[in-house]
Design a protein around this motif. Structure first.
Motif, PDB file in Angstrom:
ATOM      1  N   GLU A 230       0.825  -1.211   0.000  1.00 40.59           N
ATOM      2  CA  GLU A 230       0.000   0.000   0.000  1.00 40.59           C
ATOM      3  C   GLU A 230       0.859   1.262   0.000  1.00 40.59           C
ATOM      4  N   LEU A 231       2.059   1.182   0.593  1.00 44.50           N
ATOM      5  CA  LEU A 231       2.962   2.336   0.590  1.00 44.50           C
ATOM      6  C   LEU A 231       3.642   2.483  -0.767  1.00 44.50           C
ATOM      7  N   LEU A 232       3.966   1.370  -1.371  1.00 42.87           N
ATOM      8  CA  LEU A 232       4.524   1.427  -2.726  1.00 42.87           C
ATOM      9  C   LEU A 232       3.482   1.988  -3.688  1.00 42.87           C
ATOM     10  N   ALA A 233       2.214   1.608  -3.476  1.00 44.06           N
ATOM     11  CA  ALA A 233       1.139   2.142  -4.302  1.00 44.06           C
ATOM     12  C   ALA A 233       0.999   3.648  -4.121  1.00 44.06           C
ATOM     13  N   ALA A 234       1.175   4.129  -2.891  1.00 46.14           N
ATOM     14  CA  ALA A 234       1.098   5.567  -2.636  1.00 46.14           C
ATOM     15  C   ALA A 234       2.205   6.299  -3.386  1.00 46.14           C
ATOM     16  N   TYR A 235       3.386   5.707  -3.401  1.00 45.91           N
ATOM     17  CA  TYR A 235       4.486   6.320  -4.152  1.00 45.91           C
ATOM     18  C   TYR A 235       4.129   6.445  -5.629  1.00 45.91           C
ATOM     19  N   PHE A 236       3.586   5.369  -6.207  1.00 48.23           N
ATOM     20  CA  PHE A 236       3.276   5.415  -7.630  1.00 48.23           C
ATOM     21  C   PHE A 236       2.090   6.322  -7.933  1.00 48.23           C
ATOM     22  N   ALA A 237       1.204   6.514  -6.966  1.00 47.22           N
ATOM     23  CA  ALA A 237       0.132   7.482  -7.162  1.00 47.22           C
ATOM     24  C   ALA A 237       0.730   8.879  -7.361  1.00 47.22           C
ATOM     25  N   ALA A 238       1.718   9.214  -6.542  1.00 41.94           N
ATOM     26  CA  ALA A 238       2.381  10.521  -6.665  1.00 41.94           C
ATOM     27  C   ALA A 238       3.205  10.603  -7.944  1.00 41.94           C
ATOM     28  N   HIS A 239       3.891   9.526  -8.280  1.00 41.52           N
ATOM     29  CA  HIS A 239       4.717   9.516  -9.494  1.00 41.52           C
ATOM     30  C   HIS A 239       3.836   9.696 -10.731  1.00 41.52           C
ATOM     31  N   ARG A 240       2.736   8.956 -10.779  1.00 46.19           N
ATOM     32  CA  ARG A 240       1.832   9.082 -11.916  1.00 46.19           C
ATOM     33  C   ARG A 240       1.219  10.471 -11.971  1.00 46.19           C
ATOM     34  N   GLN A 241       0.907  11.050 -10.813  1.00 46.17           N
ATOM     35  CA  GLN A 241       0.347  12.398 -10.802  1.00 46.17           C
ATOM     36  C   GLN A 241       1.340  13.402 -11.388  1.00 46.17           C
ATOM     37  N   ALA A 242       2.633  13.201 -11.095  1.00 44.08           N
ATOM     38  CA  ALA A 242       3.658  14.082 -11.660  1.00 44.08           C
ATOM     39  C   ALA A 242       3.718  13.936 -13.179  1.00 44.08           C
ATOM     40  N   LEU A 243       3.629  12.706 -13.676  1.00 37.66           N
ATOM     41  CA  LEU A 243       3.644  12.486 -15.123  1.00 37.66           C
ATOM     42  C   LEU A 243       2.413  13.119 -15.778  1.00 37.66           C
ATOM     43  N   ASP A 244       1.260  13.002 -15.126  1.00 33.73           N
ATOM     44  CA  ASP A 244       0.043  13.620 -15.654  1.00 33.73           C
ATOM     45  C   ASP A 244       0.174  15.141 -15.674  1.00 33.73           C
TER      46      ASP A 244
END
Length: 323
Positions: A230-244
């Motif tokens: 769930e913490l790794l998922a939180a990281y990728f949520a932020a990473h994807r938001q940056a790409l968007d």
């Protein structure tokens, strides 16, 4: 643009689906340590930090984020081995392979960037005229990195090895300064550091194109991947938001990156097309990392007996299913 919570929910569902049903959830850490690496031109990381996407993604989980600045791939993997870092946000493929081959509990959880045209051997106007002139020269740059691999490949193209040059370990800023001060003949550079040398009258002897196929990756502690999806998922949520954000607000993203890198907006605009920031790992990435490992073995950077199965040993299965 998808919201951080929507991204977090999707990614969490994906990653949690891989956890054994009978596994007892381990205690959640109060802090997650994620390295912050801006060079050579890591726009997603820069945007993620400037816009506060990481803090926003982890706040609902009651977890704080620390961003130690560790630019060396070797130092990042050492920090993972020591339990001092959970996620190495930008890690050279060679660094990841060397770490895993030497027993560091590391998993590649995504690609960060693919950018052969963004890495250079730089010299001054009065420096070596061609790669054939490198024998006996002083060359500075960060060891154990993609740039290290570029230097070895460039030398090999001239039937030379690292033994034929004086190779000095320096981070990018120090290598650039040493080159411009006349303390070394060549520096292995990327991003803004290469641009600054060019603006000072220097030039590129070679880029990575045709010599290497670098894939920088996102690495994480194996224990962190297994225990805290769930913490790794939180990281990728932020990473994807940056790409968007980079797609929907390209000018603001460029301005943010240019300010962080201390370069002009037009220099930033010229840098960005050199990078593919798609996070999902592909078969081509696996093949490139396999070629990197074969090259390191041939160059004496990695004993053949320590070679690893790139896909099975190094890469987390979830790295291929990111979107």
């Amino acid at each position: 643009m998808r919201s951080p919570l929507a991204l977090l929910g999707l990614a969490t569902a994906l990653l949690l689906g891989q956890a054994p049903a009978h596994a007892q959830a381990p205690e959640k850490p109060k802090t997650v340590r994620i390295t912050y690496v801006t060079a050579p031109f890591n726009v997603p990381s820069i945007v993620m930090r400037e816009k506060g996407f990481l803090d926003a993604a982890f706040a609902p989980l009651g977890v704080k984020v620390e961003n130690p600045v560790i630019t060396s791939g070797a130092q990042q993997t050492q920090a993972i081995a020591a339990g001092e870092v959970d996620i190495a946000s930008v890690l050279g493929g060679t660094s990841a392979i060397l770490a895993a081959a030497n027993g560091v509990p590391l998993k590649v959880v995504a690609a960060y960037a693919r950018s052969p045209k963004a890495y250079f051997l730089m010299t001054r106007a009065d420096g070596p005229k061609a790669l054939a002139d490198l024998k006996g020269k002083k060359i500075a740059g960060p060891k154990g990195t993609v740039l290290n691999q570029l230097l070895v490949a460039a030398l090999a193209s001239q039937k030379l090895t690292l033994k034929d040059v004086e190779y000095i370990n320096m981070d990018l800023g120090a290598a650039r300064a040493a080159l411009l001060a006349g303390q070394v003949d060549v520096a292995t550079l990327a991003g803004a550091n290469a641009t600054q040398v060019e603006k000072a009258g220097g030039r590129a002897l070679a880029s990575g194109e045709g010599l290497i196929k670098p894939t920088t990756v996102i690495g994480a502690s194996s224990g962190f991947v297994e225990k805290h999806p769930e913490l790794l998922a939180a990281y990728f949520a932020a990473h994807r938001q940056a790409l968007d954000f980079m797609k929907t607000n390209p000018e603001e993203a460029l301005a943010i990156a240019a300010k962080e890198q201390k370069i002009g907006i037009e220099d930033a605009r010229a840098q960005l097309p050199l990078y593919d920031f798609t996070p999902a790992m592909t078969a081509a990435d696996v093949a490139n990392l396999g070629e990197d490992q074969a090259f390191m073995i041939e160059a004496g950077m990695l004993p053949k007996a320590k070679a690893i199965d790139i896909k099975a040993t190094l890469i987390a299965p979830s790295a291929f299913t990111l979107n």
